[in-house]
Design an enzyme around this catalytic site. Structure first.
Site, PDB file in Angstrom:
ATOM      1  N   SER A   1       0.815  -1.216   0.000  1.00 55.96           N
ATOM      2  CA  SER A   1       0.000   0.000   0.000  1.00 55.96           C
ATOM      3  C   SER A   1       0.847   1.264   0.000  1.00 55.96           C
ATOM      4  O   SER A   1       0.326   2.350  -0.241  1.00 55.96           O
ATOM      5  CB  SER A   1      -0.916   0.011   1.229  1.00 55.96           C
ATOM      6  OG  SER A   1      -0.150  -0.025   2.424  1.00 55.96           O
TER       7      SER A   1
ATOM      8  N   HIS B   1      -2.218  -2.615  -6.175  1.00 58.24           N
ATOM      9  CA  HIS B   1      -2.704  -2.323  -4.827  1.00 58.24           C
ATOM     10  C   HIS B   1      -4.227  -2.316  -4.768  1.00 58.24           C
ATOM     11  O   HIS B   1      -4.882  -1.417  -5.305  1.00 58.24           O
ATOM     12  CB  HIS B   1      -2.157  -0.969  -4.352  1.00 58.24           C
ATOM     13  CG  HIS B   1      -2.655  -0.579  -3.001  1.00 58.24           C
ATOM     14  ND1 HIS B   1      -3.015   0.711  -2.679  1.00 58.24           N
ATOM     15  CD2 HIS B   1      -2.879  -1.323  -1.885  1.00 58.24           C
ATOM     16  CE1 HIS B   1      -3.431   0.751  -1.432  1.00 58.24           C
ATOM     17  NE2 HIS B   1      -3.363  -0.471  -0.929  1.00 58.24           N
TER      18      HIS B   1
ATOM     19  N   GLU C   1      -4.926   0.375  -7.675  1.00 55.47           N
ATOM     20  CA  GLU C   1      -3.807   1.168  -8.181  1.00 55.47           C
ATOM     21  C   GLU C   1      -2.777   0.226  -8.808  1.00 55.47           C
ATOM     22  O   GLU C   1      -2.357  -0.740  -8.170  1.00 55.47           O
ATOM     23  CB  GLU C   1      -3.145   1.949  -7.044  1.00 55.47           C
ATOM     24  CG  GLU C   1      -4.030   3.014  -6.432  1.00 55.47           C
ATOM     25  CD  GLU C   1      -3.412   3.648  -5.197  1.00 55.47           C
ATOM     26  OE1 GLU C   1      -3.574   4.862  -5.011  1.00 55.47           O
ATOM     27  OE2 GLU C   1      -2.770   2.915  -4.403  1.00 55.47           O
TER      28      GLU C   1
ATOM     29  N   ASN D   1      -3.472   6.398  -0.500  1.00 57.70           N
ATOM     30  CA  ASN D   1      -2.934   6.455   0.860  1.00 57.70           C
ATOM     31  C   ASN D   1      -2.190   7.755   1.137  1.00 57.70           C
ATOM     32  O   ASN D   1      -2.117   8.203   2.282  1.00 57.70           O
ATOM     33  CB  ASN D   1      -2.037   5.252   1.133  1.00 57.70           C
ATOM     34  CG  ASN D   1      -2.856   4.030   1.510  1.00 57.70           C
ATOM     35  OD1 ASN D   1      -3.985   4.144   1.974  1.00 57.70           O
ATOM     36  ND2 ASN D   1      -2.305   2.856   1.307  1.00 57.70           N
TER      37      ASN D   1
END
Length: 220
Positions: free
Chosen positions: A106, A127, A139, A177
Site C-alpha cells: 500500500s 494495490h 492502483e 494512501n
C-alpha cells in the site's frame, strides 16, 4: 486481503492458488470465504451454483511450488520491506519467465521490492483496497524497472475482474494512501483530544462520511 483477492479472481473465472505458510491462516481463510459466500447466497446476491464454482476454483495450500504454472502472482503479506523482498526471492525461481509478479503493497517502494529479483522487469505494484470484493479501485504501480508492455495486460485483467484501475507513480503512499494520511492524522488528533473514542470515530465516518471502513479500522 489475500482471501478477498482470491474471491474476486475466482468469481471471474480464474483458477487461484492461495498460499500461506501457516495452516491455521489457510483454515481461517477458507472458513471466512465460505461464510461470506453463504451470506451472499442467503441474500440472493449469488446462486449456490456460483458459490460452489468460486470455491472450486481456489486451492488453499502451504506449498509454494503450487504457483509454478501461474501467469500472475500477487503477494499480499505484511507491510515489511524485508519480508516482501525475502518472499520475492522465493517466488521468482518457482514461476515461468513469463509470469508477472505483483506486490499488493500500500505504500512501500515497488522499485526496492523488485530490486531483489534477477528479472525485475516483470515486477509491478497492484494495490487493492479492503474489502477487496466491495472496493472497486485498484492502483497499478510500475516500478522504474517494470517492462511497460506488461502494464496494459495487467490493467485489462483487473478490469475484467470488475475493477476500476488507475496508474500511479512509485512514490510513498501512491495516490489514495497519500491523500488519506490527513484523514488518519485528524482521526488520531480527535482521539488524543478526548473528543471521541475509536469506535465512535469509525462509526461517524461510515455513517455520515460515506466511508466503508473507519480510519482506525483501516489503520488496523
Amino acid at each position: 486481503m489475500g482471501t478477498g483477492i482470491a474471491q474476486v479472481a475466482a468469481t471471474h473465472g480464474c483458477t487461484v492458488n492461495l498460499i500461506d505458510s501457516a495452516p491455521d491462516a489457510l483454515d481461517r481463510s477458507k472458513f471466512n470465504l465460505q461464510s461470506t459466500l453463504n451470506r451472499l447466497v442467503e441474500k440472493g446476491k449469488v446462486s449456490e451454483v456460483d458459490s460452489n464454482n468460486i470455491l472450486s476454483k481456489i486451492k488453499w495450500s502451504i506449498e509454494m511450488e503450487d504457483i509454478a504454472s501461474s501467469e500472475l502472482v500477487i503477494e499480499a503479506v505484511i507491510e515489511d520491506m524485508i519480508v516482501k523482498q525475502q518472499l520475492f526471492t522465493k517466488i521468482e525461481p518457482l514461476v515461468s519467465n513469463n509470469c508477472i509478479i505483483a506486490t499488493n503493497t500500500s505504500s512501500l517502494s515497488v522499485f526496492d521490492i523488485a530490486s531483489v529479483c534477477s528479472n525485475p522487469s516483470r515486477v509491478l505494484g497492484v494495490h487493492f483496497f479492503n474489502p477487496v470484493p466491495l472496493m472497486k479501485l485498484v492502483e497499478v504501480i510500475p516500478a522504474e524497472q517494470t517492462d511497460t508492455t506488461l502494464i496494459e495486460g495487467v490493467k485489462s485483467t483487473l478490469i475484467s475482474w470488475g475493477k476500476t484501475v488507475v496508474t500511479a507513480k512509485d512514490t510513498p503512499g501512491f495516490i489514495v494512501n497519500r491523500v488519506a494520511r490527513p484523514y488518519y492524522g485528524e482521526a488520531l488528533r480527535i482521539y488524543d483530544e478526548g473528543i471521541a473514542d475509536f469506535a465512535t470515530i469509525d462509526w461517524a465516518m461510515k455513517k455520515f462520511g460515506g466511508f466503508r471502513m473507519g480510519p482506525f479500522e483501516l489503520m488496523d
